[in-house]
Scaffold this motif. Structure first.
Motif, PDB file in Angstrom:
ATOM      1  N   LEU A  30       0.847  -1.195   0.000  1.00  0.00           N
ATOM      2  CA  LEU A  30       0.000   0.000   0.000  1.00  0.00           C
ATOM      3  C   LEU A  30       0.880   1.241   0.000  1.00  0.00           C
ATOM      4  O   LEU A  30       1.956   1.245   0.616  1.00  0.00           O
ATOM      5  CB  LEU A  30      -0.912   0.022   1.228  1.00  0.00           C
ATOM      6  N   ARG A  31       0.416   2.290  -0.678  1.00  0.00           N
ATOM      7  CA  ARG A  31       1.189   3.523  -0.714  1.00  0.00           C
ATOM      8  C   ARG A  31       0.247   4.720  -0.831  1.00  0.00           C
ATOM      9  O   ARG A  31      -0.926   4.571  -1.154  1.00  0.00           O
ATOM     10  CB  ARG A  31       2.161   3.511  -1.880  1.00  0.00           C
ATOM     11  N   ARG A  32       0.808   5.885  -0.554  1.00  0.00           N
ATOM     12  CA  ARG A  32       0.014   7.111  -0.639  1.00  0.00           C
ATOM     13  C   ARG A  32       0.395   7.894  -1.896  1.00  0.00           C
ATOM     14  O   ARG A  32       1.568   8.091  -2.189  1.00  0.00           O
ATOM     15  CB  ARG A  32       0.237   7.994   0.592  1.00  0.00           C
ATOM     16  N   ARG A 319      -8.712  12.634  -4.833  1.00  0.00           N
ATOM     17  CA  ARG A 319      -8.297  12.443  -3.448  1.00  0.00           C
ATOM     18  C   ARG A 319      -6.791  12.673  -3.354  1.00  0.00           C
ATOM     19  O   ARG A 319      -5.997  11.850  -3.816  1.00  0.00           O
ATOM     20  CB  ARG A 319      -8.611  11.017  -2.961  1.00  0.00           C
ATOM     21  N   PRO A 320      -6.345  13.788  -2.770  1.00  0.00           N
ATOM     22  CA  PRO A 320      -4.901  14.037  -2.640  1.00  0.00           C
ATOM     23  C   PRO A 320      -4.287  13.129  -1.578  1.00  0.00           C
ATOM     24  O   PRO A 320      -4.834  12.965  -0.485  1.00  0.00           O
ATOM     25  CB  PRO A 320      -4.835  15.511  -2.255  1.00  0.00           C
ATOM     26  N   GLN A 321      -3.163  12.523  -1.916  1.00  0.00           N
ATOM     27  CA  GLN A 321      -2.400  11.675  -0.996  1.00  0.00           C
ATOM     28  C   GLN A 321      -3.281  10.641  -0.294  1.00  0.00           C
ATOM     29  O   GLN A 321      -3.264  10.464   0.916  1.00  0.00           O
ATOM     30  CB  GLN A 321      -1.662  12.537   0.031  1.00  0.00           C
ATOM     31  N   ALA A 371      -0.388   2.487   5.551  1.00  0.00           N
ATOM     32  CA  ALA A 371       0.694   2.618   4.586  1.00  0.00           C
ATOM     33  C   ALA A 371       1.826   1.671   4.959  1.00  0.00           C
ATOM     34  O   ALA A 371       2.195   1.547   6.119  1.00  0.00           O
ATOM     35  CB  ALA A 371       1.179   4.058   4.550  1.00  0.00           C
ATOM     36  N   GLY A 372       2.391   0.995   3.961  1.00  0.00           N
ATOM     37  CA  GLY A 372       3.467   0.049   4.192  1.00  0.00           C
ATOM     38  C   GLY A 372       2.990  -1.381   4.362  1.00  0.00           C
ATOM     39  O   GLY A 372       3.807  -2.316   4.294  1.00  0.00           O
TER      40      GLY A 372
END
Length: 393
Positions: A30-32, A319-321, A371-372
């Motif tokens: 998963l990442r942003r 959707r930002p980040q 995240a991660g």
């Protein structure tokens, strides 16, 4: 021998450890990053309206001085018809108008003065006859004349009075509010209307551009005999260019006026330009299940042409980040609760995250993952609780 036995034992232990850890598998992380959800549709270029230019009279085409694809200005001659018949009709109508105006002038300049004179003469005659009747009445009373003479004087008075009244009515009819004058005015008005109609008919022999634009169709040639109502040309008026497309009704909930879009003509796919959603049809096409939408172009490219096919990417959400999960990791993606296998301390753990937008092979994670985190692809043949070893990237 001892060394060989010890080496074999260590190898077996290492193999057993690896088997106990599970197979090495590639995982998805998963990442942003920014997520933009789009709806992609195909449409065409259209000006707000088209002008179908038709003949308004029947005639023979003498000249067509324009060609298909030509830009024209308002008032430019497009088609010239033979004007001979219309010119003759106009000459006849003009002559009838001159006659009607002359008759009205005759009424004002000749008939009305004559009627005024006749009224004055009849009034004078009436006065004279009345005086004669009064004398006859006096003479009859004194016995100087008989009954016949008295009756004759009275008949003359009645006739003179009738003539005076007739002259008075004739003058009233010729007055500005009289019936004869009204008929003369109506005749002039009718003649003027006929002359105007004949002039309009003559003007119809010169078919002109109603406004500036581009001729996108030409259906007439010199020598053709055209009927009233026959389509001669189609004009694409100069003005705001729009893109028109049909969107599947299942995406209707995602659309909103003002949404930004990127478009490109199929003829120039590398040249993308901005568009903005300006219209959503309130009805749904019952046959196709589609909704018509229109887009304004702040700066339309010069290469756009009427009816050109375009592809449009409508930005329906951003959707930002956002925390993003690869769609390839989802199991039972069409169900109400898609889930994933997350790698936790070397084991495959079932996780049901709360999801948001989907776009471009990614889905937004709202809750349940961080995240991660690493998850297994949906194609990985493991069950919940199986041991798994993350393969080296």
């Amino acid at each position: 021998m001892r060394l060989l036995a010890l080496a074999a034992l260590l190898a077996l232990a290492a193999l057993g450890w690896r088997l106990w850890q599970g197979p090495p598998l590639e995982t998805l992380e998963l990442r942003r990053q920014d997520l933009v959800q789009t709806v992609v549709v195909s449409g065409h270029v259209e000006t707000p309206h088209r002008a179908d230019i038709a003949a308004q009279i029947t005639g023979t085409v003498l000249e067509v001085p324009v060609r298909e694809g030509q830009a024209v200005k308002a008032g430019d001659l497009l088609v010239a018809l033979n004007p001979a018949e219309a010119q003759a009709a106009l000459a006849q109508a003009d002559a009838a108008l001159v006659q009607a105006r002359a008759q009205r002038r005759q009424l004002e300049e000749l008939q009305r003065p004559q009627a005024e004179l006749a009224l004055r003469q009849s009034a004078a005659t009436l006065d004279t006859t009345r005086a004669s009747a009064d004398r006859a009445e006096a003479l009859f009373a004194q016995g100087f004349i008989g009954q016949a003479a008295r009756d004759e004087a009275q008949r003359a008075l009645v006739l003179a009075d009738a003539q005076w009244r007739s002259a008075q009515r004739a003058l009233e009819a010729l007055a500005p509010n009289g019936s004869q004058f009204a008929l003369a005015v109506a005749a002039v008005g009718s003649a003027e209307a006929n002359a105007a109609a004949a002039a309009a008919r003559l003007a119809y022999t010169r078919v002109r551009a109603p406004q500036a634009g581009l001729l996108i169709a030409r259906n007439v040639e010199a020598g053709d005999v055209v009927q009233a109502g026959k389509l001669l040309m189609t004009l694409s008026p100069a003005g705001q260019t729009q893109l028109v497309a049909d969107v599947d009704e299942k995406n209707l909930r995602l659309l909103a006026l003002g949404q930004a879009a990127l478009a490109s003509a199929d003829a120039y796919p590398q040249r993308r330009f901005d568009a903005r959603l300006a219209y959503i049809n309130p009805g749904v096409n019952a046959q196709t299940g589609a909704v018509q939408v229109k887009f304004d172009l702040p700066a339309p490219p010069a290469e756009l042409r009427q009816d050109m096919t375009v592809s449009i990417d409508i930005e329906v959400a951003r959707r930002p980040q956002a925390l993003l999960l690869p769609v390839a990791a989802l199991r039972e993606p069409a169900s109400a609760a898609p889930w994933v296998l997350r790698v936790v301390e070397g084991r495959a753990e079932r996780c049901v995250p709360k999801l948001g937008l989907r776009a471009g092979g990614w889905v937004e994670v709202l809750e349940g993952l961080a995240a991660g985190d690493r998850v297994l692809p949906a194609t990985a043949g493991l069950a919940v609780g199986d041991r798994v070893r993350v393969a080296a990237p």
